[in-house]
Design a protein around this motif. Structure first.
Motif, mmCIF file in Angstrom:
data_model
loop_
_atom_site.group_PDB
_atom_site.id
_atom_site.type_symbol
_atom_site.label_atom_id
_atom_site.label_comp_id
_atom_site.label_asym_id
_atom_site.label_seq_id
_atom_site.Cartn_x
_atom_site.Cartn_y
_atom_site.Cartn_z
ATOM 1 N N ARG A 1 110.233 14.139 4.295
ATOM 2 C CA ARG A 1 108.909 14.626 3.896
ATOM 3 C C ARG A 1 108.305 15.542 4.943
ATOM 4 O O ARG A 1 107.160 15.927 4.826
ATOM 5 C CB ARG A 1 107.969 13.435 3.729
ATOM 6 N N LYS A 2 109.060 15.835 5.978
ATOM 7 C CA LYS A 2 108.615 16.699 7.071
ATOM 8 C C LYS A 2 107.455 16.100 7.844
ATOM 9 O O LYS A 2 106.756 16.794 8.572
ATOM 10 C CB LYS A 2 108.206 18.083 6.554
ATOM 11 N N LEU A 3 107.230 14.802 7.672
ATOM 12 C CA LEU A 3 106.141 14.155 8.386
ATOM 13 C C LEU A 3 106.518 13.947 9.854
ATOM 14 O O LEU A 3 105.688 14.081 10.747
ATOM 15 C CB LEU A 3 105.825 12.811 7.710
ATOM 16 N N PHE B 1 96.363 10.635 13.551
ATOM 17 C CA PHE B 1 96.602 11.876 14.298
ATOM 18 C C PHE B 1 95.583 12.046 15.415
ATOM 19 O O PHE B 1 95.909 12.562 16.486
ATOM 20 C CB PHE B 1 96.609 13.079 13.354
ATOM 21 N N LEU C 1 102.343 22.534 8.274
ATOM 22 C CA LEU C 1 103.660 22.984 7.830
ATOM 23 C C LEU C 1 103.615 23.268 6.340
ATOM 24 O O LEU C 1 102.754 22.770 5.622
ATOM 25 C CB LEU C 1 104.698 21.900 8.093
ATOM 26 N N PHE D 1 96.716 10.619 18.582
ATOM 27 C CA PHE D 1 97.677 11.388 19.383
ATOM 28 C C PHE D 1 96.965 12.291 20.389
ATOM 29 O O PHE D 1 97.518 12.670 21.408
ATOM 30 C CB PHE D 1 98.576 12.246 18.492
ATOM 31 N N ARG E 1 108.397 15.822 11.722
ATOM 32 C CA ARG E 1 108.252 17.038 12.519
ATOM 33 C C ARG E 1 106.790 17.408 12.693
ATOM 34 O O ARG E 1 106.406 17.989 13.692
ATOM 35 C CB ARG E 1 109.058 18.196 11.931
ATOM 36 N N ARG E 2 105.961 17.013 11.721
ATOM 37 C CA ARG E 2 104.535 17.257 11.888
ATOM 38 C C ARG E 2 103.970 16.378 13.010
ATOM 39 O O ARG E 2 103.115 16.803 13.779
ATOM 40 C CB ARG E 2 103.795 16.968 10.575
ATOM 41 N N MET E 3 104.475 15.146 13.090
ATOM 42 C CA MET E 3 103.965 14.242 14.106
ATOM 43 C C MET E 3 104.407 14.651 15.509
ATOM 44 O O MET E 3 103.629 14.565 16.452
ATOM 45 C CB MET E 3 104.398 12.807 13.800
ATOM 46 N N VAL E 4 105.636 15.107 15.654
ATOM 47 C CA VAL E 4 106.054 15.474 17.009
ATOM 48 C C VAL E 4 105.515 16.836 17.417
ATOM 49 O O VAL E 4 105.698 17.257 18.552
ATOM 50 C CB VAL E 4 107.588 15.440 17.223
ATOM 51 N N ALA E 5 104.827 17.523 16.514
ATOM 52 C CA ALA E 5 104.157 18.758 16.912
ATOM 53 C C ALA E 5 102.774 18.452 17.485
ATOM 54 O O ALA E 5 101.935 19.328 17.588
ATOM 55 C CB ALA E 5 104.046 19.709 15.717
ATOM 56 N N ILE F 1 98.641 22.961 13.744
ATOM 57 C CA ILE F 1 99.549 23.560 12.767
ATOM 58 C C ILE F 1 99.496 22.814 11.441
ATOM 59 O O ILE F 1 99.134 21.641 11.387
ATOM 60 C CB ILE F 1 101.016 23.548 13.269
ATOM 61 N N HIS G 1 101.272 21.660 22.785
ATOM 62 C CA HIS G 1 100.890 20.873 21.613
ATOM 63 C C HIS G 1 99.392 20.610 21.595
ATOM 64 O O HIS G 1 98.788 20.471 20.542
ATOM 65 C CB HIS G 1 101.644 19.531 21.602
ATOM 66 N N THR H 1 103.971 19.391 3.914
ATOM 67 C CA THR H 1 104.176 18.095 4.557
ATOM 68 C C THR H 1 103.665 17.045 3.591
ATOM 69 O O THR H 1 102.624 17.223 2.985
ATOM 70 C CB THR H 1 103.345 17.974 5.844
ATOM 71 N N ARG H 2 104.412 15.959 3.436
ATOM 72 C CA ARG H 2 103.898 14.861 2.612
ATOM 73 C C ARG H 2 103.609 13.684 3.531
ATOM 74 O O ARG H 2 104.498 13.127 4.131
ATOM 75 C CB ARG H 2 104.893 14.527 1.509
ATOM 76 N N HIS I 1 113.133 17.112 14.185
ATOM 77 C CA HIS I 1 112.670 18.239 13.373
ATOM 78 C C HIS I 1 113.412 18.343 12.065
ATOM 79 O O HIS I 1 114.587 18.099 12.027
ATOM 80 C CB HIS I 1 112.865 19.547 14.140
ATOM 81 N N ILE J 1 108.996 24.302 16.912
ATOM 82 C CA ILE J 1 109.775 23.362 16.104
ATOM 83 C C ILE J 1 111.226 23.823 16.018
ATOM 84 O O ILE J 1 112.151 23.028 16.089
ATOM 85 C CB ILE J 1 109.141 23.225 14.703
ATOM 86 N N LYS K 1 110.462 9.762 6.166
ATOM 87 C CA LYS K 1 109.474 10.576 6.903
ATOM 88 C C LYS K 1 110.078 11.904 7.324
ATOM 89 O O LYS K 1 109.399 12.916 7.376
ATOM 90 C CB LYS K 1 108.971 9.835 8.139
#
Ligand SMILES: Nc1ncnc2c1ncn2[C@@H]1O[C@H](COP(=O)(O)OP(=O)(O)O)[C@@H](O)[C@H]1O
Ligand SMILES: [Mg+2]
Lengths: 319, 382
Positions: free
Chosen positions: B218-220, A111, A93, A114, B222-226, A91, A86, A96-97, B382, A63, B215
């Motif tokens: 909320r760090k969502l 998810f 974080l 994906f 960056r979570r999704m692109v991980a 992971i 990936h 995360t919300r 990110h 990241i 998004k």
């Protein structure tokens, strides 16, 4: 898919971090970290807030980009291998919300899409994380512990060979924390997953992980198994005690004595390190008797990681 | 990777984005109910066939403050002879009333009240008065803002009545009035295309832009692109959901306007669709660009307002931008919202076909693509 944990020989680390640096504006968040994680190992990165844990694991997760140094996952650098890496990594974080008005099921299914996984896997995850009752509840209605379990479930969706969790239990009550622990321990029994988790709870590192990496101010201070750490860095024992309220003692009173007591005047508590309890304890008791200082309570114990941290940095893990 | 993976991913992103939107009550309110209420309110206010009512102040002396006390002066005398005397009631003071009826124009009602100067000026400023009349040395004087065309019209009517000494506008000599009732000339016909355009802009900017910024905060994101998620799928599904929502909202508004006000699309449906899609692309691109960097919802809020507000004011949604100074018109016309509004209007009320909207639709699409590509380049996942 080229990158798979099983495709690399057991002797090679699944995560190989070498001489990594990263800074933000004026803060040097990570200052020269080397870290190797072997397949199947559970590793805790233990350190107080601001130690650089998140920055370090986010670089491992691809990241954030390191300024200097190299990071290889199963022998592959991030650059050019994003999609493959990936797919083998799970992971969660720090904080995360997720979308408020999607249900638990819908969030996991999104998810799952994906990774091209079907609804069967979604239900397995809901089962594994104990969210059956909340399957159709909106994410916004979940408790803190349930949200963390959802985040953990998402990390586990793709049967990751490498699992990286950033403070998975911070802010949870002891019960909720134990629920997360038991999910992870079950995983350890069944799969060859390699886990890296960050925490500032000493108990969590001790309870879950084979290997503990102590980090502060962007550097690794010590690493090894719990026993190794305690043996190498904490040979001694600790005598901790407190005195009755009517005893009038100041910092200075200990200065000339034979024992290196760290005295807290407000709480009327003291502690010091000894090498041999059998010899040192009677001497200490005699010393107190001679001055007629009455003990309120006392314990002798092996040193903990927290004591280790204090002796290395002068601060406690929680501050 | 086979094809199925990608379609599955896209479908789930589409479904998730769609549910996320329609489960927010505010989306339904601002997207569906608000434009309909707006068209209803403004449509009734400006399209109704209601009587025209105007109020004229007569400075003291003109009418005795007690109407029973008999006439004083030329104005008072005229009113005493030709007007209906209405005693004070409720918040209305005693006043005189004259109705002018015309079978083609409807009824115009004049109320005359007696006030001192100071009060008349205050009432005029507040818009409670249209014209002030005063009598000095046997002469009637009219006071009004010469730039106010409505006041000029009232003056002409009053002056005709008082000069002829009859409560009637002189019947025209040889001319007749033929009310123009062509389709598409009412205010509501002007308003509906504006509201559709406004809704496309608002919904792209607040829905797509704000949603993405949120998004990110909320760090969502960056979570999704991980995960192996395709970034292009994320953006395309976001856009597709937005076009679908805008389409539904637009259709509801048009159907409502058709049922309620008999608003019709004069031009071709294909042309409406073309300019509609182009508008979505333009504002989708701008929204994407707006949301490409910031992770703070406060900053995002300000940014979106800074883009939306000027266009709301300038682009002629509620009233024609031809009221703005001449030098500013060319600038206003190149604003995306102006192009979209004018484009939709040309099809709705002027009956334009595809050929009539090719140019604005092309420009809007180009704007969208440019903003989208730049936005994508600087987009912070990110
Ligand atoms: N994006 C950022 N911008 C500026 N400073 C940052 C950023 N991320 C982390 N830092 C700083 O880097 C240091 C380490 O932070 P972090 O890695 O989050 O520590 P930890 O996870 O151990 O609490 C902190 O001093 C933090 O303030
Ligand atoms: Mg952290």
């Amino acid at each position: 898919m080229r990158a798979h944990a099983s495709s690399c020989p057991a002797a090679d680390p699944v995560i190989d971090v070498q001489a990594v640096y990263k800074s933000f504006d004026s803060v040097e968040a990570v200052r020269g970290v080397d870290l190797r994680i072997m397949e199947g190992q559970f590793t805790a990165i233990l350190g107080p807030n601001g130690a650089g844990k998140t920055t370090l694991v986010e670089m491992i997760e691809g990241i954030q980009k390191p300024e200097q140094g190299s990071i290889r996952i199963t022998g592959l650098p991030w650059r050019g291998n994003e999609d493959a890496l990936h797919r083998i990594m799970g992971i969660s974080l720090q904080e995360t919300r997720f979308v408020d008005r999607l249900t638990v099921f819908e969030t996991i299914r999104l998810f799952a899409g994906f990774y091209d996984l079907d609804n069967g896997r979604v239900d397995e995850i809901i089962d594994m994380t104990g969210l059956c009752e909340k399957r159709d509840a909106y994410v916004v209605e979940l408790s803190g512990g349930q949200r963390q379990r959802l985040a953990l479930g998402l990390a586990l969706l793709n049967h990751p060979a490498i699992l990286i969790l950033d403070e998975p239990t911070t802010g949870l009550d002891p019960n909720a924390r134990r629920e997360i622990w038991s999910i992870l321990l079950a995983l350890k029994k069944k799969c060859r997953t390699s886990l890296v988790l960050t925490t500032h709870y000493m108990e969590e590192a001790e309870h879950l992980c084979d290997r503990i990496v102590i980090m502060d101010a962007g550097k690794i201070l010590a690493q090894g198994s719990l026993d190794q750490l305690l043996e190498n860095h904490c040979a001694g024992k600790i005598i901790a005690f407190s005195l009755e309220p009517d005893v009038d003692v100041s910092d200075a009173a200990w200065m000339d004595g034979p024992f290196p007591v760290r005295w807290n005047t407000d709480q009327r508590k003291g502690s010091f390190e000894v090498t041999q309890i059998e010899n040192d304890l009677p001497a200490f008791i005699d010393y107190l008797k001679a001055r007629q200082w009455k003990l309120k309570d006392m314990e002798c114990r092996r040193k903990t990681l927290d004591d280790l941290f204090v002796s290395m940095t002068g601060r406690r893990l929680h501050e | 990777m086979n094809k199925r993976i990608h379609t599955g991913q896209f479908a789930r992103l589409f479904a998730a984005h769609f549910k996320e939107i329609i489960r927010k009550p505010e989306v339904i309110f601002w997207g569906v109910i608000f434009p309909i209420l707006m068209s209803l309110g403004l449509g009734i206010a400006f399209t109704g066939k209601g009587d025209i009512v105007r109020t004229i102040a007569v400075i003291d002396a003109g009418i005795p403050s007690d109407p029973a006390g008999g006439p004083a002066g030329a104005i008072g005398g005229f009113l005493e002879r030709h007007a209906e005397k209405i005693p004070a009631q409720g918040r209305h003071p005693a006043r005189y009333r004259i109705d002018l009826d015309n079978e083609n124009l409807g009824r115009t009602t004049f109320y005359f009240i007696s006030t001192p100067w100071e009060e008349a000026r205050t009432l005029l400023k507040r818009g409670n008065l249209n014209v002030i009349m005063e009598e000095s040395a046997e002469q009637i004087q009219y006071h009004f803002d010469p730039l106010n065309t409505d006041a000029q019209l009232i003056y002409l009517k009053l002056s005709a009545m008082f000069t002829d000494n009859r409560a009637q506008i002189p019947a025209s000599r040889n001319e007749g009035i033929r009310p123009l009732t062509l389709d598409g000339t009412r205010y509501i016909d002007f308003l509906i295309p504006g509201l559709i355009a406004m809704n496309i802009m608002m919904s792209c900017m607040w829905g797509m832009s704000y949603g993405t910024i949120e998004k990110r905060s909320r760090k969502l994101l960056r979570r999704m692109v991980a995960t192996p998620m395709r970034k292009s799928h994320y953006l395309a599904s976001l856009m597709a959901v937005r076009i679908l929502m805008n389409f539904i909202e637009g259709v509801l508004l048009v159907v409502f306007a058709w049922l309620m006000f008999d608003v019709k699309i004069q031009g071709s449906i294909a042309a409406v669709m073309a300019i509609f899609i182009a508008g979505n692309i333009a504002f989708g691109g701008i929204a994407m660009f707006t949301s490409s960097r910031t992770a703070s919802t406060e900053a995002g809020n300000g940014l979106i307002n800074a883009i939306v507000m000027p266009m709301m004011v300038l682009s002629g949604i509620f009233f024609s931008y031809h009221n703005f100074p001449d030098w500013s018109i060319p600038l206003i016309r190149i604003l995306p919202l102006t192009m979209l509004t004018d484009g939709i209007r040309s099809v709705f009320i002027e009956g334009a076909g595809i050929s009539g909207i090719v140019l604005p639709a092309g420009i809007l699409t180009a704007i969208g693509i440019i903003f989208f590509s730049v936005g994508l380049r600087i987009f912070k996942w990110h």
